[in-house]
Scaffold this motif. Structure first.
Motif, PDB file in Angstrom:
ATOM      1  N   PHE A 130       8.100   0.549  -6.689  1.00 35.63           N
ATOM      2  CA  PHE A 130       8.190   2.006  -6.845  1.00 35.63           C
ATOM      3  C   PHE A 130       8.713   2.394  -8.224  1.00 35.63           C
ATOM      4  O   PHE A 130       8.259   3.363  -8.828  1.00 35.63           O
ATOM      5  CB  PHE A 130       9.101   2.599  -5.764  1.00 35.63           C
ATOM      6  CG  PHE A 130       9.333   4.077  -5.927  1.00 35.63           C
ATOM      7  CD1 PHE A 130       8.344   4.981  -5.577  1.00 35.63           C
ATOM      8  CD2 PHE A 130      10.516   4.561  -6.445  1.00 35.63           C
ATOM      9  CE1 PHE A 130       8.541   6.343  -5.736  1.00 35.63           C
ATOM     10  CE2 PHE A 130      10.722   5.925  -6.612  1.00 35.63           C
ATOM     11  CZ  PHE A 130       9.731   6.819  -6.255  1.00 35.63           C
ATOM     12  N   ARG A 168       5.691   1.756 -10.820  1.00 35.54           N
ATOM     13  CA  ARG A 168       4.322   2.190 -10.597  1.00 35.54           C
ATOM     14  C   ARG A 168       4.279   2.937  -9.273  1.00 35.54           C
ATOM     15  O   ARG A 168       4.786   2.456  -8.278  1.00 35.54           O
ATOM     16  CB  ARG A 168       3.432   0.952 -10.500  1.00 35.54           C
ATOM     17  CG  ARG A 168       2.018   1.223 -10.079  1.00 35.54           C
ATOM     18  CD  ARG A 168       1.234  -0.087 -10.058  1.00 35.54           C
ATOM     19  NE  ARG A 168      -0.133   0.164  -9.666  1.00 35.54           N
ATOM     20  CZ  ARG A 168      -0.529   0.254  -8.413  1.00 35.54           C
ATOM     21  NH1 ARG A 168       0.327   0.075  -7.440  1.00 35.54           N
ATOM     22  NH2 ARG A 168      -1.782   0.516  -8.119  1.00 35.54           N
ATOM     23  N   GLN A 169       3.696   4.133  -9.298  1.00 32.99           N
ATOM     24  CA  GLN A 169       3.605   4.849  -8.034  1.00 32.99           C
ATOM     25  C   GLN A 169       2.172   4.970  -7.576  1.00 32.99           C
ATOM     26  O   GLN A 169       1.364   5.650  -8.203  1.00 32.99           O
ATOM     27  CB  GLN A 169       4.190   6.239  -8.176  1.00 32.99           C
ATOM     28  CG  GLN A 169       5.670   6.230  -8.034  1.00 32.99           C
ATOM     29  CD  GLN A 169       6.177   7.598  -8.288  1.00 32.99           C
ATOM     30  OE1 GLN A 169       6.136   8.069  -9.413  1.00 32.99           O
ATOM     31  NE2 GLN A 169       6.617   8.240  -7.252  1.00 32.99           N
ATOM     32  N   ALA A 170       1.879   4.315  -6.483  1.00 38.54           N
ATOM     33  CA  ALA A 170       0.539   4.417  -5.926  1.00 38.54           C
ATOM     34  C   ALA A 170       0.394   5.784  -5.260  1.00 38.54           C
ATOM     35  O   ALA A 170       1.362   6.312  -4.715  1.00 38.54           O
ATOM     36  CB  ALA A 170       0.341   3.313  -4.905  1.00 38.54           C
TER      37      ALA A 170
END
Lengths: 179, 312
Positions: A77, A80-82
């Protein structure tokens, strides 16, 4: 769809692999009773739906199929935020025999996230894992119960599964230009 | 498709693709709210501070629930029980909280622009939870989510906002957000409750209720603040209610499937009749649920920090 890599599985090979996995799931679980299939978004979902249809054709019993988004359970998190997609599990996982489905098994981190996500919804009897491609390079102690094809790869290579529901064609493509 | 900013201070400056991202994320968060165990581990180890210089129950509770469902740690600061009563400045208060490791501030303040000032002082994300008569962006977003769910779209809808527009930050956030997403917004109210220079805003203005709500898809009924009457902005509650109160009869001017919203708390019998408030058209409790979903999405997206903000 334009691809610059080598096709390692074509549509017929994918169809046969998924059909074999459907038979193996029924055999290993001694029938479709209490079975539920959960696909990991995005390309695990069409494979899960195909497995569900095949099991229904073979056994004459419909098997519930769900769609799981793991963005809220990822371990990266901070970096990188999917995008958060909608999880749709239209059944209670409690005491179900769950087959979790993804297209490629690589580091195992996605599967770890998915296991946590399913456990938060209830306590299944057990969870098995089905993947179309196992490409190695595990970073966690995860293994698949059902594998379409073992594909030895270099870590830097990229493996893409194209599925007609999303990409308009069925193919597994390997390329050197992976990032 | 990331956010373009560190803070959410108002919907006026937010781009349509950011609004779409927040609403899509909030729709996905509703699945978590429907679970028997409403908890995800996503924001473990993140620290959120709510800093409310003005009293609030629902907005604060909604942010706190959202943060807790996402597993963030939350601390609540309000003037009464803190060093603010000892005369500490806003600047020192936030510097102290930042030094303790706050990752996000949720701020409500009676002065328009206070959250902007705080945002300029700290590296943490700042979410405006209502500042003076300026904006209340999370309310605007939850209103949009509620309309989107009911109507399937925002583009092309006619939305009337009825009541005390001047003093309403909700009306302003709704206006900026909805017009960006392609809806037409109407301000409806007595001229004494319409903001100065309203003609410069992207809205249609009506001082007659039935004309204002004619053919509308959505009516957002604002709370009438009883203390405004003392300042002579309208002659009596009774007169306001008869001219601008939303009743079953009045509603006939709008579309039959009109969605009636209210940011709460409602004065039943004044700006809205109990009959309308309890009708199929009303979505007041859905708004409250959607508020939690929207705030979960805001915590998720704005706590991503630099990784989530597109390079400027």
């Amino acid at each position: 769809m334009v691809t610059d890599g080598a096709i390692v599985m074509d549509a017929d090979e994918i169809r046969r692999a998924i059909t074999r996995i459907a038979h193996e799931i029924i055999e290993r679980n001694k029938g479709p009773e209490n079975l539920a299939i959960i696909g990991i978004q995005k390309r695990g979902v069409p494979i899960a739906q195909r497995l569900g249809q095949l099991i229904e054709q073979i056994e004459g019993v419909s098997v519930p199929v769900g769609s799981l988004n793991i963005a809220l359970y990822r371990d990266d998190f901070a970096t990188r935020q999917a995008p958060v997609g909608k999880t749709e599990i239209p059944f209670n996982v409690k005491d179900k025999r769950v087959v979790l489905v993804d297209e490629v098994l690589f580091t195992g981190r996605t599967i770890r996230s998915a296991l946590d996500a399913i456990m938060d919804m209830g306590r299944p009897a057990y969870i098995q894992l089905a993947v179309l491609i196992d490409r190695g390079h595990r970073e966690l102690p995860v293994r698949a119960d059902y594998v379409g094809r073992n594909l030895p790869t270099a870590r830097k290579e990229s493996v893409e599964v194209h599925l007609r529901e999303i990409d308009g064609e069925d193919a597994v493509v390997i390329s050197k230009s992976g990032d | 498709m990331p956010l373009h900013r560190k803070d959410l201070l108002g919907l006026q400056e937010v781009e349509p693709d950011e609004i779409r991202l927040i609403l899509d994320t909030a729709l996905s968060m509703k699945e978590v709210l429907a679970r028997p165990i409403r908890k995800v581990p996503t924001l473990r180890g993140k620290s959120i501070v709510t800093l409310f210089y003005e009293p609030s129950t629902r907005t604060r509770t909604s942010f706190e629930l959202a943060a807790k469902i996402m597993s963030a740690d939350i601390s609540s600061i309000s003037p009464g029980g803190s060093s603010i009563v000892k005369g500490e400045s806003v600047k020192d208060t936030v510097a102290t909280l930042q030094a303790m490791g706050a990752d996000m501030f949720v701020v409500r303040h009676q002065a328009s622009g206070a959250p902007h000032f705080i945002a300029s002082q700290v590296p943490a994300a700042v979410i405006n939870a209502g500042d003076g008569m300026h904006e209340h962006p999370s309310q605007g977003l939850l209103d949009m989510l509620t309309i989107l769910e009911r109507k399937g779209r925002l583009d092309g809808l006619k939305v009337a906002i009825v009541g005390d527009i001047t003093h309403s930050r909700v009306a302003r956030s709704d206006m900026w957000g909805l017009t960006k997403m392609g809806a037409t917004v109407r301000f409806v109210g007595p001229s004494t409750l319409l903001p100065a220079e309203v003609e410069k805003l992207p809205v249609e203005v009506y001082t007659d209720l039935e004309e204002g709500i004619a053919d509308c898809d959505v009516i957002n009924v604002l709370r009438i603040q009883l203390e405004r009457q003392e300042r002579g902005l309208f002659p009596s509650i009774r007169e306001y209610s008869s001219l601008f109160g939303i009743s079953r009869e009045r509603l006939r001017a709008a579309k039959p499937d009109v969605v009636v919203m209210h940011p709460g708390p409602m004065n039943r019998g004044i700006e809205i009749t109990a009959e309308v408030a309890d009708s199929e058209n009303a979505v007041v409790t859905t708004q409250v649920t959607n508020g939690v979903a929207v705030r979960m999405a805001l915590c998720y997206l704005f706590l991503g920090g630099a990784a989530n903000v597109a390079a400027a």
